[in-house]
Structures are given as C-alpha cells and as structure tokens.
Write an enzyme that holds these catalytic residues in place. Sequence first.
Site, PDB file in Angstrom:
ATOM      1  N   THR A 158       0.748  -1.245  -0.038  1.00  0.00           N
ATOM      2  CA  THR A 158       0.123   0.019  -0.202  1.00  0.00           C
ATOM      3  C   THR A 158       0.873   1.142   0.035  1.00  0.00           C
ATOM      4  O   THR A 158       1.312   1.599  -0.982  1.00  0.00           O
ATOM      5  CB  THR A 158      -0.876  -0.065   1.138  1.00  0.00           C
ATOM      6  OG1 THR A 158      -0.185  -0.213   2.533  1.00  0.00           O
ATOM      7  CG2 THR A 158      -2.015  -0.841   0.961  1.00  0.00           C
ATOM      8  N   LYS A 192       3.979  -6.657   4.327  1.00  0.00           N
ATOM      9  CA  LYS A 192       3.694  -5.443   3.701  1.00  0.00           C
ATOM     10  C   LYS A 192       3.336  -4.506   4.909  1.00  0.00           C
ATOM     11  O   LYS A 192       2.738  -5.313   5.900  1.00  0.00           O
ATOM     12  CB  LYS A 192       2.605  -5.351   2.755  1.00  0.00           C
ATOM     13  CG  LYS A 192       1.225  -5.740   3.085  1.00  0.00           C
ATOM     14  CD  LYS A 192       0.370  -4.741   3.917  1.00  0.00           C
ATOM     15  CE  LYS A 192       0.393  -3.043   3.388  1.00  0.00           C
ATOM     16  NZ  LYS A 192      -0.511  -2.513   4.157  1.00  0.00           N
ATOM     17  N   THR A 202      -1.409  -0.938   8.987  1.00  0.00           N
ATOM     18  CA  THR A 202      -2.069  -2.021   8.392  1.00  0.00           C
ATOM     19  C   THR A 202      -0.997  -2.664   7.810  1.00  0.00           C
ATOM     20  O   THR A 202      -0.242  -2.237   6.868  1.00  0.00           O
ATOM     21  CB  THR A 202      -3.056  -1.663   7.384  1.00  0.00           C
ATOM     22  OG1 THR A 202      -4.235  -1.106   7.892  1.00  0.00           O
ATOM     23  CG2 THR A 202      -3.467  -2.827   6.437  1.00  0.00           C
ATOM     24  N   GLU A 214       6.960   4.885   7.095  1.00  0.00           N
ATOM     25  CA  GLU A 214       6.673   6.055   6.450  1.00  0.00           C
ATOM     26  C   GLU A 214       7.401   7.214   6.822  1.00  0.00           C
ATOM     27  O   GLU A 214       7.261   7.815   7.999  1.00  0.00           O
ATOM     28  CB  GLU A 214       5.090   6.251   6.740  1.00  0.00           C
ATOM     29  CG  GLU A 214       4.007   5.198   5.963  1.00  0.00           C
ATOM     30  CD  GLU A 214       2.756   5.542   6.243  1.00  0.00           C
ATOM     31  OE1 GLU A 214       1.816   4.813   5.443  1.00  0.00           O
ATOM     32  OE2 GLU A 214       2.299   6.110   7.320  1.00  0.00           O
ATOM     33  N   ASN A 221       0.687  10.616   5.607  1.00  0.00           N
ATOM     34  CA  ASN A 221      -0.711  10.240   6.179  1.00  0.00           C
ATOM     35  C   ASN A 221      -1.881  11.280   6.036  1.00  0.00           C
ATOM     36  O   ASN A 221      -2.978  11.031   5.905  1.00  0.00           O
ATOM     37  CB  ASN A 221      -0.716   9.905   7.524  1.00  0.00           C
ATOM     38  CG  ASN A 221       0.081   8.608   7.797  1.00  0.00           C
ATOM     39  OD1 ASN A 221      -0.708   7.776   7.875  1.00  0.00           O
ATOM     40  ND2 ASN A 221       1.423   8.226   8.232  1.00  0.00           N
ATOM     41  N   SER A 228      -5.843  10.830  -0.789  1.00  0.00           N
ATOM     42  CA  SER A 228      -5.872  11.653  -2.039  1.00  0.00           C
ATOM     43  C   SER A 228      -5.263  10.895  -3.136  1.00  0.00           C
ATOM     44  O   SER A 228      -4.422  10.023  -3.149  1.00  0.00           O
ATOM     45  CB  SER A 228      -5.506  13.068  -1.791  1.00  0.00           C
ATOM     46  OG  SER A 228      -4.053  13.044  -1.346  1.00  0.00           O
TER      47      SER A 228
END
Length: 409
Positions: free
Chosen positions: A156, A182, A193, A280, A404, A409
């Site tokens: 993702t 992942k 997640t 991230e 995040n 978007s």
Amino acid sequence: MPVNLRAPLPEELHPVAGVELGVAMAGVRKANRRDLTVVTLVPGSSVAGVFTSNRFCAAPVQICREHLACGPARRAIVINTGNANAGTGADGLVRARAVCIALAQALDLAPEDILPFSTGVIMETLPNDRIQAGLPAALADRKADNWAAAAEAIMTTDTLPKAASRQVQIGGRTVTVTGISKGAGMIRPNMATMLGFVATDAVIAPHLMQELVREAADRSFNRITIDGDTSTNDSFLLIATHQAGHAQITQLESPDGAVLRQAVIEVSQQLAQAIVRDGEGATKFITVRVDGGQTKEECRQVAYAIAHSPLVKTAFFASDPNLGRILAAVGYAGIADLDQSLIDLHLDDVHVARQGGRHPDYREEDGARVMKQAEITVRVDLNRGNSHATVWTCDLSYDYVKINADYRS
C-alpha cells in the site's frame, strides 16, 4: 527513503514446493496496478495464523478466524490492496464471503478452504465485483517462483516490496522457508495495516503450527513499532505444505524442530524489520534493547515506551542527542517500583547515563555522532533482574505527517 533496504531479487526467493502465487490488476482502488494476489496450496497443507487484537477488526480477519477454526487444512489465500474492508459492518462480511465463494468455485473447493485478506483504506465499501472479475487473471498467473511479484502486489504505502527466504537441512533434505510482508504505517502489531505470509515445505505435525506461528510472531512482528497504532487488519500466516520428504517433526524442541523454528523466526524477523526500515518517512532504523528486568514483559514495556515516544522519535530524526527524553520514557513506562538510581543508558558504544545520572565521561558530541547514523542501538539496563527484550522502531519525520495527511488523495 527506506533505511538500508532494497527490493528483493526474484532469484533470491526460493520457491516452496506446493505453493503457487498469481497476481492481477483488479482496479480495487487505482487502475493499472497489481492489487490482487491469489495463493494456492497443495492438498494436505496446514495453515495457522495470528491476527490483530483490535476489537474493530476487519471483515476478512473475522472470516479467516472462522475458517481456521474448521481446522488447519486450508487450500487458498486471496489478498487485495486498496481497501481494508474494515468498519464496513455486515455488508463487509457479505462481500468478503462472496470473494471466498467465487474463488472456491473457480478451484472446485469449499468456501471454508479460502482465507481472505484485505489492506488499504478503512470504512469504504469493498468492490468485491472487481476482485471477483480479477480472479481468473490471478489464477492464470500462478507460478511457484512468483514470490517477488506477490510481495509487490500486496503493497500500500510501502515504497519497496518485502520478502525473505532461507533454506536449511532437515533429515538430509533441503527445506525452504520463504515469506512476504507489507506495512509502512499504522504499525504496532499487537497480535495476537500489517500483513505477513511465511510458507515452508517442511513436514511438521499440524498441531504444532499454531505454537510455531505464535512464537514467530512474538519474536518478530510483535517487536516492531512505527507509530504505535494497531491496525484493524494485522495478520500473520504460517503455511506448511509437508512436501520436503523428511521424517515428520513432532516436537519443536527436537533437533529438527529447532532448525525449522530458527529458520521461520529468522525469516519472520527479516520481514518485520523490513517494515520498520520502510516506515512512512523513516530515516533511521533503531534497535531498542532493555536488559536487567525482572520479567520479559516489563522489559518489553520499557522498550515500547521508548519506541513509541514522539519526543524520542523526533529527536532521532533531528539527530539531536536530547537523551533525557529516553530516561523520561523509561520512567513513565509503568514499573511502579523502578529504582532510577540503578539505570544505565547506552547509545551504541557511548555510555550516556550511569546509576540514573549523566555519566561523568559522556560528551554531547559523542551522542551527536551516534545520532547521525542511519542505524542506532539504544540499550537500557534496569539492573533489577536477568530478563531482556528487544524492539525495533524508526524515527518520526516530516514526511510521516505528509504521507498520512495525503493518504486518501
């Protein structure tokens, strides 16, 4: 940019006898990206799993638990990205079951033989019609050596696919352990997640599978954190196809059992650490080790207090040796009878604090030198027992907020 992490090469990932993987573009959320994976297992395979402790768990998690409760002999896995099918109520369960039914019909299996997994945006309707329409292409793409493609298809916000593979000798036979995972944000697996799948062709008694997957999770995926959030979809699956041809392992404490256990744990740890390295916005990979606790649990408690602290994580991002933040995290970790006068703190090779206070030889430039590294070890000694625990985390950067803020978007 990921911290000392590269995409796996397909030739590095050993096929597991009895496992085939296929991927397809189903357009679950975005067009022209591989977002659907189907894994089929040879008859007689055993499967065990651990799942999120989040009470708001996703529909596929609920169904996987139901299907595994029927026994370990499952036959296929279906994974979609782009939509978590969480927070979707009864409709989400109906749609996930429809995917299971469609795949079962295509493979001439019972729906209970199928284990569904989803990852992506929460509280949006699962486009199961697109997933079902994509199943024939995924099935047609199945190959034993498709692990690298599958690792990419389950991503993702990951920037790189994550996979690991080992081969060991058991009973004179070569045994393979290969897995993919992942995850990059919403990571503090509390399983049981993030998704993780590890397969082996080892011949292992099915009743040992749950014990092995639990231990592997506790020593890998349950030792990582990026932002402290426990996802609605966290799942870790262990598959054994029993195709390697050696005598059955009936005890994990046996010599053969120990070899398999170590291989599964090593692969799981590599997959878990890859998630942190690709956190991230991460720029630092941080190992937090707590020694000298009375119990492993209190050591984990202290380690996670440090690893979850936004003040600690932002200090690492800035390469700022504001190391009192680490001691503060130790103090609020929740150990009521902690004696601060016993605590030592090391940053890699630098002895920062001794007996609860600044080490007389500590110089801030030494702390700054370590903080600039891409990989850092924080070591705390509570000096109150013989237990220890290790947790892996990353720093918290500007990019984490940007990623995040723009996720949908």
